[in-house]
Design a protein around this motif. Structure first.
Motif, PDB file in Angstrom:
ATOM      1  N   LEU A   1      28.128  54.415  36.143  1.00  0.00           N
ATOM      2  CA  LEU A   1      29.431  55.048  36.360  1.00  0.00           C
ATOM      3  C   LEU A   1      30.234  54.276  37.402  1.00  0.00           C
ATOM      4  N   LEU A   2      29.542  53.865  38.485  1.00  0.00           N
ATOM      5  CA  LEU A   2      30.228  53.076  39.509  1.00  0.00           C
ATOM      6  C   LEU A   2      30.721  51.752  38.937  1.00  0.00           C
ATOM      7  N   LEU A   3      29.868  51.101  38.121  1.00  0.00           N
ATOM      8  CA  LEU A   3      30.254  49.832  37.526  1.00  0.00           C
ATOM      9  C   LEU A   3      31.456  50.002  36.607  1.00  0.00           C
ATOM     10  N   ALA A   4      31.420  51.049  35.791  1.00  0.00           N
ATOM     11  CA  ALA A   4      32.553  51.307  34.898  1.00  0.00           C
ATOM     12  C   ALA A   4      33.820  51.580  35.684  1.00  0.00           C
ATOM     13  N   SER A   5      33.660  52.320  36.793  1.00  0.00           N
ATOM     14  CA  SER A   5      34.813  52.615  37.641  1.00  0.00           C
ATOM     15  C   SER A   5      35.396  51.352  38.235  1.00  0.00           C
ATOM     16  N   SER A   6      34.485  50.420  38.633  1.00  0.00           N
ATOM     17  CA  SER A   6      34.943  49.158  39.209  1.00  0.00           C
ATOM     18  C   SER A   6      35.755  48.369  38.196  1.00  0.00           C
ATOM     19  N   PHE A   7      35.231  48.280  36.932  1.00  0.00           N
ATOM     20  CA  PHE A   7      35.973  47.548  35.902  1.00  0.00           C
ATOM     21  C   PHE A   7      37.294  48.236  35.597  1.00  0.00           C
ATOM     22  N   ALA A   8      37.274  49.567  35.611  1.00  0.00           N
ATOM     23  CA  ALA A   8      38.491  50.306  35.284  1.00  0.00           C
ATOM     24  C   ALA A   8      39.569  50.065  36.330  1.00  0.00           C
ATOM     25  N   SER A   9      39.153  49.829  37.582  1.00  0.00           N
ATOM     26  CA  SER A   9      40.130  49.648  38.654  1.00  0.00           C
ATOM     27  C   SER A   9      40.647  48.222  38.726  1.00  0.00           C
ATOM     28  N   ALA A  10      39.951  47.268  38.052  1.00  0.00           N
ATOM     29  CA  ALA A  10      40.424  45.887  38.059  1.00  0.00           C
ATOM     30  C   ALA A  10      41.726  45.786  37.271  1.00  0.00           C
TER      31      ALA A  10
ATOM     32  N   THR B   1      41.859  39.898  37.173  1.00  0.00           N
ATOM     33  CA  THR B   1      42.109  38.710  36.364  1.00  0.00           C
ATOM     34  C   THR B   1      43.488  38.174  36.717  1.00  0.00           C
ATOM     35  N   LEU B   2      43.557  36.886  37.039  1.00  0.00           N
ATOM     36  CA  LEU B   2      44.830  36.264  37.395  1.00  0.00           C
ATOM     37  C   LEU B   2      45.322  35.432  36.219  1.00  0.00           C
ATOM     38  N   VAL B   3      46.560  35.675  35.837  1.00  0.00           N
ATOM     39  CA  VAL B   3      47.208  34.943  34.741  1.00  0.00           C
ATOM     40  C   VAL B   3      48.479  34.306  35.292  1.00  0.00           C
ATOM     41  N   VAL B   4      48.566  32.971  35.212  1.00  0.00           N
ATOM     42  CA  VAL B   4      49.738  32.267  35.738  1.00  0.00           C
ATOM     43  C   VAL B   4      50.284  31.341  34.655  1.00  0.00           C
ATOM     44  N   HIS B   5      51.519  31.603  34.258  1.00  0.00           N
ATOM     45  CA  HIS B   5      52.216  30.778  33.270  1.00  0.00           C
ATOM     46  C   HIS B   5      52.950  29.662  34.027  1.00  0.00           C
ATOM     47  N   VAL B   6      52.576  28.426  33.792  1.00  0.00           N
ATOM     48  CA  VAL B   6      53.159  27.287  34.504  1.00  0.00           C
ATOM     49  C   VAL B   6      54.106  26.550  33.569  1.00  0.00           C
TER      50      VAL B   6
ATOM     51  N   TYR C   1      47.229  29.487  32.871  1.00  0.00           N
ATOM     52  CA  TYR C   1      45.909  29.580  33.489  1.00  0.00           C
ATOM     53  C   TYR C   1      45.481  31.045  33.508  1.00  0.00           C
ATOM     54  N   ARG C   2      44.231  31.295  33.134  1.00  0.00           N
ATOM     55  CA  ARG C   2      43.708  32.660  33.124  1.00  0.00           C
ATOM     56  C   ARG C   2      42.256  32.625  33.595  1.00  0.00           C
ATOM     57  N   PHE C   3      41.939  33.396  34.632  1.00  0.00           N
ATOM     58  CA  PHE C   3      40.578  33.413  35.161  1.00  0.00           C
ATOM     59  C   PHE C   3      40.358  34.679  35.982  1.00  0.00           C
ATOM     60  N   ASN C   4      39.093  35.007  36.173  1.00  0.00           N
ATOM     61  CA  ASN C   4      38.715  36.177  36.962  1.00  0.00           C
ATOM     62  C   ASN C   4      38.422  35.775  38.405  1.00  0.00           C
ATOM     63  N   ILE C   5      38.680  36.705  39.314  1.00  0.00           N
ATOM     64  CA  ILE C   5      38.323  36.534  40.721  1.00  0.00           C
ATOM     65  C   ILE C   5      37.041  37.338  40.954  1.00  0.00           C
ATOM     66  N   THR C   6      35.931  36.647  41.131  1.00  0.00           N
ATOM     67  CA  THR C   6      34.628  37.298  41.150  1.00  0.00           C
ATOM     68  C   THR C   6      33.878  36.984  42.431  1.00  0.00           C
TER      69      THR C   6
ATOM     70  N   GLY D   1      38.023  44.890  46.436  1.00  0.00           N
ATOM     71  CA  GLY D   1      38.257  45.713  45.261  1.00  0.00           C
ATOM     72  C   GLY D   1      38.412  47.171  45.632  1.00  0.00           C
ATOM     73  N   ALA D   2      38.809  47.985  44.657  1.00  0.00           N
ATOM     74  CA  ALA D   2      39.063  49.409  44.890  1.00  0.00           C
ATOM     75  C   ALA D   2      37.825  50.085  45.463  1.00  0.00           C
ATOM     76  N   GLY D   3      38.051  50.921  46.471  1.00  0.00           N
ATOM     77  CA  GLY D   3      36.957  51.667  47.075  1.00  0.00           C
ATOM     78  C   GLY D   3      36.220  50.937  48.168  1.00  0.00           C
TER      79      GLY D   3
END
Length: 570
Positions: free
Chosen positions: A15-24, A66-71, A113-118, A146-148
């Motif tokens: 549940l915590l993991l799902a919440s984390s993804f939901a808040s991203a 997730t960061l998306v930057v259109h150059v 450019y599209r990538f995750n911040i992990t 991240g959230a929380g």
């Protein structure tokens, strides 16, 4: 008290993991890169800039986003953007360096450019990774928890990016091309900047060219400091104030109180500043740390002003800055930082080492060409070249190394980069300066291949073939633990006793001490092609680089995915 069953504990974790993804979130930006006319130092200069500003926009994300930057490249030059310090876990296609992970974005073209911040929090930055465009194409990348979750230090009243830069009264591409054509050192810069402004000590700057930060007495401010200069390491001080370092290169540190911060190009430092002084105006200032004796450099000072709310207008107080060659102060700062082991993403230092490398770094010479060629005014009538283990790196120009890796294309690079120097000598002995027997090198595209998830330890050893200086070495795709650093020639028997396995600092860029060495260790858990190079842009074109090629892992989740369909072509 009733204990929860393992099943309910697992459910709670999921549940915590799902919440984390939901808040991203998906954070989206557009970069329009084009000419900008700017007035600086009494002159009008055309530069390449993002979205009409210097520095470019600060990007704000949370860990997990997730960061998306259109150059959109509307400039007259080829372009790529590097997200300096971002791990790019399984997203190496987005790392950005030209001909390493992608071909350039041509003028008039665009790329997203599209990538995750992990598993990263703190301050990183982005910059151009083609020629010297980084001089004006750069900005902050700020990663909040991240959230929380919260910072592992008291929440500051305000967060402020402080980007230190370098300025030429010239087109920086012309400056670089002139140096490359002659084989000589490029012209030094004309000024340094704080948030794009030169400061009160330069001509025509006192009215519009000085950055000002208003503070309220009794409040604490988080300064996110980036050294975005091309070719100079910098000291940074604030008059009558101490700073508490809480992170470097987006990795938390144990709080370290200091009155001076030292940073090589590419490094970031987060500090807490307490506004605890009398109501007045105080200069923040940055000046160079130039460790190479006898080499010209920009020996000027940039300033900003800390303005206490309610203070009467007065002349700001100036800090006493270190001398340009104050290696003792620089080494004290660099070597006293330690990692925060109870931070959110800390992992113990790997104890078993699979790959050991001993890499000499420094300047040498490459043959000028035909006898009597007068276009090479370097020492001994040759061209300057930089090298690692006597290999002067040359980028390919027909296909990126990552595409060659993914598609198993030969002829782009070779995997015979030596793990040890081809010749052992007294590396830091100045008597070896211009030693004809060992100073010459050759150009090639050699990389080091390592297995997925192997632990790599690298000893970086400074050399005195032309001169000794502090080299900021940046590794793409990873943080590494800084186990130790010191002066002279590395002696494993003696110096391994100094290794910090308990709480070493984590970095993505390490300043190899002038006439000395540094030992770093990391786990190669990210498949792809990752540059390792000096972040002095004067030395990258000269060849002070190599690449670490990390093989794919055994499962689909540990293998590099295919490239995006719109990846620029050569």
């Amino acid at each position: 008290m009733m204990m929860k069953s393992p099943v309910s504990l697992l459910g709670f974790a999921l549940l915590l993991l799902a919440s984390s993804f939901a808040s991203a979130s998906i954070v989206e930006h557009s970069f329009h890169v084009k000419n900008l006319t700017i007035q600086q130092l009494c002159k009008t200069q055309v530069i390449t800039a993002v979205n009409g500003s210097l520095p470019g926009p600060s990007l704000h994300v949370r860990e997990g986003d997730t960061l998306v930057v259109h150059v959109f490249n509307l400039s007259p030059y080829n372009l790529t953007i590097h997200w300096h310090g971002v791990f790019q876990l399984l997203s190496g296609w987005a790392d950005g360096p030209e001909f390493a992970t992608q071909c350039p974005i041509r003028p008039g073209h665009s790329y997203t450019y599209r990538f995750n911040i992990t598993r990263q929090e703190g301050t990183l930055w982005w910059h151009a990774h083609v020629q010297w465009l980084r001089a004006t194409v750069y900005g902050a990348l700020i990663i909040r928890p991240g959230a929380g979750r919260s910072y592992p230090f008291p929440k500051p009243h305000k967060e402020v990016p402080i980007l230190l830069g370098e300025w030429w009264n010239a087109n920086v591409i012309d400056v670089e091309n002139e140096a490359l054509a002659t084989g000589n050192a490029p012209n030094v810069s004309d000024a340094y900047t704080i948030n794009g402004r030169t400061g009160d000590l330069y001509p025509c700057s006192s009215n519009t060219g000085t950055y000002r930060l208003n503070v309220e007495r009794g409040k604490t401010y988080l300064l996110r400091i980036v050294n975005a200069a091309l070719n100079n390491q910098l000291f940074f001080k604030i008059a009558d104030h101490k700073m508490t370092v809480v992170a470097v290169d987006a990795a938390y540190t144990n709080p370290y109180v200091t009155d001076v911060v030292v940073m090589g190009p590419g490094q970031t430092t987060d500090v807490l500043l307490e506004a605890d002084q009398p109501l007045a105006l105080y200069y923040m200032a940055a000046n160079p740390y130039a460790s190479a004796a006898g080499v010209p450099f920009d020996n000027t000072t940039t300033t900003g002003i800390i303005v206490y709310n309610g203070a009467a207008q007065s002349t700001p107080k100036m800090p006493i800055l270190p001398a340009f060659n104050d290696t003792a102060t620089a080494h004290k700062f660099f070597s006293n930082l330690t990692g925060l082991v109870n931070g959110p993403f800390w992992a113990p230092v790997p104890q078993e080492v699979d790959e050991r490398m001993f890499i000499t770094v420094g300047l040498g010479l490459v043959a000028c060409g035909s006898p009597g060629n007068t276009s090479c005014p370097g020492p001994l009538g040759q061209r300057f070249a930089a090298s690692m283990n006597n290999v002067s790196f040359q980028f390919p120009n027909k296909l990126s190394m990552l595409e060659a890796f993914f598609n198993n294309v030969g002829g782009v690079y070779t995997t015979d980069f030596p793990s040890t120097p081809p010749v052992r000598f007294d590396y830091t002995n100045p008597n070896n300066s211009l030693n004809r027997a060992i100073i010459m090198t050759t150009k090639s595209t050699k990389v080091k291949k390592v297995k997925y998830n192997s632990t790599v330890e690298i000893v970086m050893q400074n050399t005195a073939l032309i001169g000794i200086e502090n080299h900021p070495i940046h590794l793409h795709g990873f943080n590494f633990y800084v186990l130790a650093q010191g002066f002279g020639n590395f002696n494993r028997t003696m110096d391994s006793k100094k290794f910090n396995f308990v709480n070493p600092q984590e970095r993505n860029t390490i300043g190899v001490p002038v006439g000395g060495w540094a030992v770093v260790r990391f786990r190669a858990n990210n498949p792809g092609v990752w540059l390792m190079h000096c972040h002095l842009d004067v030395h990258l074109p000269w060849g002070l680089a190599t690449a670490i090629v990390v093989e794919n892992g055994p499962t689909s989740s540990t293998r590099l995915p295919p490239p995006p369909p719109d990846l620029p072509k050569c």
